[in-house]
Write an enzyme that holds these catalytic residues in place. Structure first.
Site, PDB file in Angstrom:
ATOM      1  N   LYS A   1      40.537   3.769 -24.975  1.00  0.00           N
ATOM      2  CA  LYS A   1      40.359   3.213 -26.322  1.00  0.00           C
ATOM      3  C   LYS A   1      41.368   2.090 -26.566  1.00  0.00           C
ATOM      4  CE  LYS A   1      39.937   6.599 -29.229  1.00  0.00           C
ATOM      5  NZ  LYS A   1      40.183   7.684 -30.219  1.00  0.00           N
TER       6      LYS A   1
ATOM      7  N   SER B   1      47.292   2.053 -36.621  1.00  0.00           N
ATOM      8  CA  SER B   1      48.549   2.695 -36.221  1.00  0.00           C
ATOM      9  C   SER B   1      49.450   1.675 -35.523  1.00  0.00           C
ATOM     10  CB  SER B   1      48.282   3.845 -35.246  1.00  0.00           C
ATOM     11  OG  SER B   1      47.985   5.030 -35.942  1.00  0.00           O
TER      12      SER B   1
ATOM     13  N   LYS C   1      47.872  12.670 -26.397  1.00  0.00           N
ATOM     14  CA  LYS C   1      47.334  13.498 -27.476  1.00  0.00           C
ATOM     15  C   LYS C   1      48.125  14.783 -27.566  1.00  0.00           C
ATOM     16  CE  LYS C   1      43.623  13.143 -30.168  1.00  0.00           C
ATOM     17  NZ  LYS C   1      43.007  11.834 -30.441  1.00  0.00           N
TER      18      LYS C   1
HETATM   19  N1  GLU Z   1      43.765  10.484 -33.665  1.00  0.00           N
HETATM   20  C1  GLU Z   1      43.236   9.158 -33.754  1.00  0.00           C
HETATM   21  C2  GLU Z   1      42.359   8.859 -32.544  1.00  0.00           C
HETATM   22  O1  GLU Z   1      41.782   9.739 -31.945  1.00  0.00           O
HETATM   23  C3  GLU Z   1      44.311   8.121 -34.029  1.00  0.00           C
HETATM   24  C4  GLU Z   1      45.370   7.993 -32.977  1.00  0.00           C
HETATM   25  C5  GLU Z   1      46.536   7.076 -33.398  1.00  0.00           C
HETATM   26  O2  GLU Z   1      46.480   6.470 -34.449  1.00  0.00           O
HETATM   27  O3  GLU Z   1      47.482   7.007 -32.609  1.00  0.00           O
HETATM   28  O4  GLU Z   1      42.132   7.731 -32.201  1.00  0.00           O
END
Ligand code: GLU
Length: 467
Positions: A89, A358, A101
């Protein structure tokens, strides 16, 4: 099919279209560090052993980045799958982080805010002790079951343990605005989902494939899950794109209306009655999973992984699926849906708005200043003088409202939205170009993975090799 296996399968399918050496592909695919922890927390009069994880999937860029999930379903493979998705991503949308994660195996609904605070602070302490958190190391954020409140606790715990370091606020993102957060982070994933859907619905070639006229106005949408992502996707898609939300599903069931549902009114009804069901003017669906099978222009699964599988894929009647959740369609089901001609906008692209904003928050924390603070007044004065000059030259004047529209400087929220839109539009065109140039790449997910693998591989191949 296990979620992690699905992610690996999607990776392998795309890897075959690259000329990246096999060893580098194996390095990219593997999870670099997996940290499993157990710690005791006093809940009421008892001590409970809490199980938790943090997985750093790839260190090709630092810090690593990704949310923390609170769910009783969390296990090591799930966190590994989610961390892997974060790497692809970030690479796809050019956010310069590796993927990570975290997961804490608890159901957030079973604990009081005070208990959740103790669990969150203890989890953060474990991360600090193992050097698994820090502005340049690994930066958590919200995910399923967590939000800005938990991020504020994480920041404060980090600050207590590491006080005196100037960039501490950048150790976590998704914080409340008054606690070093950024405006627009809450809505970011949903807003990004809308921008991505809009790009697809404006793409004449893709719309022709599913027999729709290009454009978003009046198109129908079904949403599974009205949490942060589903809620913002629905409201923004309706307000800015003219989408009609005909069906929404939540844990307790699903409701449907041909005339479209007002999401805020639905949520107010849910708050008052404790359930979505019996919303005035809407029909109750017998089972919540039936929502996925309703005929619509775009289906938005915005809850959890593995929702569309081989057992229901054949009954899906959406023209487009926008994977707002991570991994809502299994790898087997993806093949069934693609054969049916359904366009799937993959999770690694469509929900990247969260991590994008973020990134902006992290930059804001490192610069110690709100976006827009330096140039807003300057822009406002410059544009104001320009309007004055045109008025003087033409002898015509504009009204106050028009002046306000033209002679303005950008606030933080304007810049965040603009940066997010730019990111989502750019990444879409990178994927699209690959799909149209390389005729053997037939779907957006494979294009997204090919793009991401190429970027990560070039980082790995550039790294110094020490004897
Ligand atoms: N938990 C979100 C995701 O799956 C955001 C992750 C972030 O902002 O670091 O993309």
């Amino acid at each position: 099919m296990k979620f992690y296996e699905s992610v690996q399968r999607n990776f392998d399918k795309a890897a075959a279209f690259t000329n990246v050496p096999a060893g580098i592909l194996s390095q990219i695919k593997a999870c670099n560090s997996v940290y499993y922890m157990q710690f005791p927390v006093k809940i009421g009069k008892e001590y409970q052993v809490i199980e938790a994880f943090r997985v750093q999937h790839s260190h090709h860029r630092l810090p690593t980045k990704g949310g923390i999930r609170f769910s009783h379903k969390v296990d090591q493979e799930e966190v590994m799958a989610l961390a892997s998705l974060m790497t692809y991503k970030c690479a796809l949308v050019d956010v310069p982080f590796g993927g990570a994660k975290g997961g804490v195996r608890i159901s957030h609904r079973d604990y009081t805010p005070d208990q959740l605070q103790r669990i969150t602070r203890r989890y953060t302490t474990e991360l600090v002790r193992r050097n698994f958190i820090g502005p340049g190391i690994d930066v958590p954020a919200p995910d399923y079951g967590t939000g800005s409140r938990e991020m504020a606790w994480i920041y404060d715990t980090y600050q207590v343990l590491k006080g005196g370091e100037i960039d501490n606020a950048a150790c976590v993102t998704g914080k409340p605005v008054n606690q070093y957060g950024i405006r627009g982070r809450d809505e970011a994933t949903g807003r990004g989902v809308y921008y991505g859907i809009r790009e697809v619905f404006q793409d004449k070639m893709l719309m022709k494939k599913v027999g729709l006229d290009p454009g978003t106005e009046g198109k129908t949408m079904v949403i599974q899950g009205l949490g942060n992502v589903g809620y913002h996707t629905g409201t923004i898609s309706h307000q800015e794109g003219g989408f009609k939300i005909i069906c929404v599903a939540e844990i307790e069931g699903a409701i449907y209306s041909d005339d479209g549902l007002d999401i805020d009114a639905v949520l107010a009804h849910r708050k008052a009655t404790g359930s979505l069901m019996d919303f005035p003017g809407a029909k109750n669906l017998s089972q919540r999973k039936k929502a996925l099978e309703i005929e619509c222009d775009v289906l938005v699964p915005a809850a959890l992984e593995n929702q569309i599988r081989t057992d229901n894929a054949n009954r899906i009647k959406a023209r487009v699926i926008a994977e707002a959740a991570n991994g809502p369609v299994t790898a087997d089901a993806i093949e069934i849906l693609l054969k049916k001609g359904i366009i799937i906008i993959p999770d690694v692209y469509i929900n990247a708005g969260g991590v994008t904003v973020s990134y902006f928050e992290w930059l804001k924390n490192l610069s110690h200043m709100r976006f827009g603070r330096i140039q807003k007044r300057f822009d406002q004065n410059t544009y104001g003088s320009l309007v004055d000059l045109v008025e003087k030259q033409t002898g015509k004047s504009i009204n106050d409202r028009e002046r306000e529209m033209i002679a303005r400087g950008a606030d933080e929220i304007d810049l965040v939205r603009s940066g997010l839109e730019e990111t989502m539009v750019n990444a879409y065109h990178q994927m699209r170009e690959l799909m149209y140039k390389r005729t053997k790449i037939k779907d957006l997910r494979t294009a997204a993975f090919v793009n991401a693998i190429g970027k990560v591989a070039s980082d790995y191949m550039n790294m110094g090799v020490f004897p």
